[in-house]
Motif scaffolding. Sequence first.
Motif, PDB file in Angstrom:
ATOM      1  N   GLN A   1       0.719  -1.242   0.022  1.00  0.00           N
ATOM      2  CA  GLN A   1       0.217   0.080  -0.163  1.00  0.00           C
ATOM      3  C   GLN A   1       0.597   1.175   0.291  1.00  0.00           C
ATOM      4  OE1 GLN A   1      -3.385   0.392   2.555  1.00  0.00           O
ATOM      5  NE2 GLN A   1      -2.398   1.067   4.053  1.00  0.00           N
ATOM      6  N   THR A   2       1.908   1.061   1.096  1.00  0.00           N
ATOM      7  CA  THR A   2       3.033   2.516   1.212  1.00  0.00           C
ATOM      8  C   THR A   2       3.398   2.979  -0.681  1.00  0.00           C
ATOM      9  OG1 THR A   2       3.063   1.853   3.007  1.00  0.00           O
ATOM     10  CG2 THR A   2       4.918   3.245   2.670  1.00  0.00           C
ATOM     11  N   ARG A   3       4.051   1.647  -1.072  1.00  0.00           N
ATOM     12  CA  ARG A   3       4.180   1.744  -2.436  1.00  0.00           C
ATOM     13  C   ARG A   3       3.838   2.038  -3.123  1.00  0.00           C
ATOM     14  NH1 ARG A   3      10.144   2.111  -3.979  1.00  0.00           N
ATOM     15  NH2 ARG A   3      10.777   0.447  -3.738  1.00  0.00           N
ATOM     16  N   LEU A   4       2.664   1.526  -3.372  1.00  0.00           N
ATOM     17  CA  LEU A   4       1.516   2.200  -4.292  1.00  0.00           C
ATOM     18  C   LEU A   4       1.047   3.709  -4.268  1.00  0.00           C
ATOM     19  CD1 LEU A   4      -0.260  -0.590  -4.713  1.00  0.00           C
ATOM     20  CD2 LEU A   4       1.145  -0.078  -6.628  1.00  0.00           C
ATOM     21  N   ILE A   5       1.124   4.204  -3.309  1.00  0.00           N
ATOM     22  CA  ILE A   5       1.141   5.797  -2.160  1.00  0.00           C
ATOM     23  C   ILE A   5       1.995   6.897  -2.675  1.00  0.00           C
ATOM     24  CG2 ILE A   5       0.238   7.067  -0.835  1.00  0.00           C
ATOM     25  CD1 ILE A   5      -1.089   5.270   0.377  1.00  0.00           C
ATOM     26  N   ARG A   6       2.875   6.017  -2.930  1.00  0.00           N
ATOM     27  CA  ARG A   6       4.373   6.540  -3.099  1.00  0.00           C
ATOM     28  C   ARG A   6       4.451   7.098  -5.089  1.00  0.00           C
ATOM     29  NH1 ARG A   6       9.305   4.081  -0.745  1.00  0.00           N
ATOM     30  NH2 ARG A   6       7.594   4.442   0.845  1.00  0.00           N
ATOM     31  N   ILE A   7       3.842   5.565  -5.690  1.00  0.00           N
ATOM     32  CA  ILE A   7       4.263   5.898  -7.272  1.00  0.00           C
ATOM     33  C   ILE A   7       3.607   6.257  -7.248  1.00  0.00           C
ATOM     34  CG2 ILE A   7       3.530   3.889  -9.117  1.00  0.00           C
ATOM     35  CD1 ILE A   7       4.998   1.945  -7.417  1.00  0.00           C
ATOM     36  N   GLN A   8       1.747   6.820  -6.926  1.00  0.00           N
ATOM     37  CA  GLN A   8       0.440   6.654  -7.349  1.00  0.00           C
ATOM     38  C   GLN A   8       0.751   8.391  -7.160  1.00  0.00           C
ATOM     39  OE1 GLN A   8      -0.962   4.478  -9.642  1.00  0.00           O
ATOM     40  NE2 GLN A   8       0.517   3.493  -8.211  1.00  0.00           N
ATOM     41  N   GLY A   9       1.443   9.235  -6.577  1.00  0.00           N
ATOM     42  CA  GLY A   9       2.227  10.542  -5.615  1.00  0.00           C
ATOM     43  C   GLY A   9       1.265  10.547  -4.893  1.00  0.00           C
ATOM     44  N   ALA A  10       1.638  11.991  -3.476  1.00  0.00           N
ATOM     45  CA  ALA A  10       1.009  12.458  -2.605  1.00  0.00           C
ATOM     46  C   ALA A  10      -0.158  12.647  -2.541  1.00  0.00           C
ATOM     47  CB  ALA A  10       1.968  13.379  -1.399  1.00  0.00           C
ATOM     48  N   ASP A  11      -0.962  13.335  -3.290  1.00  0.00           N
ATOM     49  CA  ASP A  11      -2.037  13.600  -3.938  1.00  0.00           C
ATOM     50  C   ASP A  11      -3.213  12.473  -4.872  1.00  0.00           C
ATOM     51  OD1 ASP A  11      -4.512  15.533  -3.024  1.00  0.00           O
ATOM     52  OD2 ASP A  11      -3.943  16.639  -5.494  1.00  0.00           O
ATOM     53  N   SER A  12      -2.907  11.064  -4.676  1.00  0.00           N
ATOM     54  CA  SER A  12      -3.171  10.144  -6.061  1.00  0.00           C
ATOM     55  C   SER A  12      -5.018   9.833  -4.615  1.00  0.00           C
ATOM     56  CB  SER A  12      -2.596   9.292  -5.709  1.00  0.00           C
ATOM     57  OG  SER A  12      -2.273   8.806  -4.828  1.00  0.00           O
ATOM     58  N   ARG A  13      -5.734   9.334  -5.894  1.00  0.00           N
ATOM     59  CA  ARG A  13      -7.041   8.979  -5.045  1.00  0.00           C
ATOM     60  C   ARG A  13      -6.723   7.737  -3.931  1.00  0.00           C
ATOM     61  NH1 ARG A  13     -10.370   6.212  -9.746  1.00  0.00           N
ATOM     62  NH2 ARG A  13      -7.585   5.845 -10.324  1.00  0.00           N
ATOM     63  N   LEU A  14      -5.734   7.654  -3.994  1.00  0.00           N
ATOM     64  CA  LEU A  14      -5.137   5.473  -3.476  1.00  0.00           C
ATOM     65  C   LEU A  14      -4.373   6.589  -1.826  1.00  0.00           C
ATOM     66  CD1 LEU A  14      -4.337   3.278  -2.192  1.00  0.00           C
ATOM     67  CD2 LEU A  14      -2.770   3.243  -3.500  1.00  0.00           C
ATOM     68  N   ALA A  15      -4.138   7.692  -2.186  1.00  0.00           N
ATOM     69  CA  ALA A  15      -3.843   8.306  -1.092  1.00  0.00           C
ATOM     70  C   ALA A  15      -4.655   8.796  -0.225  1.00  0.00           C
ATOM     71  CB  ALA A  15      -2.564   9.059  -1.596  1.00  0.00           C
ATOM     72  N   ARG A  16      -4.959   9.587  -0.774  1.00  0.00           N
ATOM     73  CA  ARG A  16      -6.802  10.755  -0.286  1.00  0.00           C
ATOM     74  C   ARG A  16      -7.469   9.321   0.493  1.00  0.00           C
ATOM     75  NH1 ARG A  16      -6.264  13.270  -4.777  1.00  0.00           N
ATOM     76  NH2 ARG A  16      -8.420  12.010  -5.751  1.00  0.00           N
ATOM     77  N   ALA A  17      -7.616   8.014   0.071  1.00  0.00           N
ATOM     78  CA  ALA A  17      -8.425   6.961   0.332  1.00  0.00           C
ATOM     79  C   ALA A  17      -7.711   6.352   1.577  1.00  0.00           C
ATOM     80  CB  ALA A  17      -8.287   6.021  -0.240  1.00  0.00           C
ATOM     81  N   ILE A  18      -6.565   6.225   1.986  1.00  0.00           N
ATOM     82  CA  ILE A  18      -5.654   5.801   2.995  1.00  0.00           C
ATOM     83  C   ILE A  18      -5.706   6.594   4.716  1.00  0.00           C
ATOM     84  CG2 ILE A  18      -3.536   4.672   3.208  1.00  0.00           C
ATOM     85  CD1 ILE A  18      -5.517   3.185   1.807  1.00  0.00           C
ATOM     86  N   ARG A  19      -5.131   7.595   3.712  1.00  0.00           N
ATOM     87  CA  ARG A  19      -5.046   9.033   4.918  1.00  0.00           C
ATOM     88  C   ARG A  19      -4.924   8.535   6.227  1.00  0.00           C
ATOM     89  NH1 ARG A  19      -3.594  13.214   2.087  1.00  0.00           N
ATOM     90  NH2 ARG A  19      -5.714  13.947   1.116  1.00  0.00           N
ATOM     91  N   ASN A  20      -5.213   7.722   6.849  1.00  0.00           N
ATOM     92  CA  ASN A  20      -5.608   7.497   8.253  1.00  0.00           C
ATOM     93  C   ASN A  20      -6.039   6.224   8.965  1.00  0.00           C
ATOM     94  OD1 ASN A  20      -5.450   7.008  11.105  1.00  0.00           O
ATOM     95  ND2 ASN A  20      -7.513   8.121  11.499  1.00  0.00           N
ATOM     96  N   ASP A  21      -4.875   5.411   8.534  1.00  0.00           N
ATOM     97  CA  ASP A  21      -5.166   3.411   8.438  1.00  0.00           C
ATOM     98  C   ASP A  21      -5.287   2.748  10.601  1.00  0.00           C
ATOM     99  OD1 ASP A  21      -5.471   1.736   7.549  1.00  0.00           O
ATOM    100  OD2 ASP A  21      -3.172   0.643   7.437  1.00  0.00           O
TER     101      ASP A  21
END
Length: 196
Positions: free
Chosen positions: A123-143
Motif C-alpha cells: 500500500q505504501t509503495r503504491l501510494i508513493r508511485i501514484q503520488g501524495a495527492d492521488s486517489r489512493l493516498a487520499r483514501a488511505i490517509r488515516n489507517d
Amino acid sequence: METNRVEAFSDGVLAIAITIMVLELKTPDTADLHGLAEVAPTLLTYLLSFVYIGIYWTNHHHLMHLSDRVTGGALWANLNLLFWLSIVPFTTRWMDESSLSPLPVLVYGINLLAAAVSYTILQTRLIRIQGADSRLARAIRNDAKGKWSMALYVLGCVGAYLSVWISVAAYVAVAAMWIIPDRRLERAVADSGEDG
C-alpha cells in the motif's frame, strides 16, 4: 506497467490458496451429528482462514483499482504479500492438526502479522508511485484499523503461550474488523466512477 496483470496474477494465487485449504478438509467418519461435531474445529479454522484470504482479495482488488501503474518495487512488494498469503493453508492445517497447540497458533499469528505488514508495504509503495495527492493516498490517509490489526496480531502472538484462546480471540477480532472491505477504498473507487 498497468495493474491489471498484477491483479490477475494475485487472483490466481489466492484462488489456489483457497483451493489447497478446501482440499485439506476431511469428511466426517460417520453420517451423523457426532461425525460433523468431530470435524467442526477443522471447519472453523478453514472458515477463519478463508475469511482472511477473502479480506485480502477484496482489499487488494480495491487497492489495484485505485492505482494506475506499478513499478518493479511494487511487483516485489505484491509478491511478498502473496508469499505470506500462500502459506496460510500450511499454518492453518498445522494449527488445526495440533488441536490449537501454542507453537502452531503462534506461527499462524506470525503468518497473519507478516501478511498485514506486507500489505502495508505494498500500500505504501503504491501510494508513493501514484503520488501524495492521488486517489489512493487520499483514501488511505488515516489507517487506524490497520494499526489496530497489527496490535491485535502481536497480542495474539504473545498470548499463544498464556492461553491460545487469547490468540484465537485476537485473530477472530481482526477478521471481524475487516469482514467488510476497507470502506475508504470502496468509497474512493465509487467516487471515481469505476465499478469494483
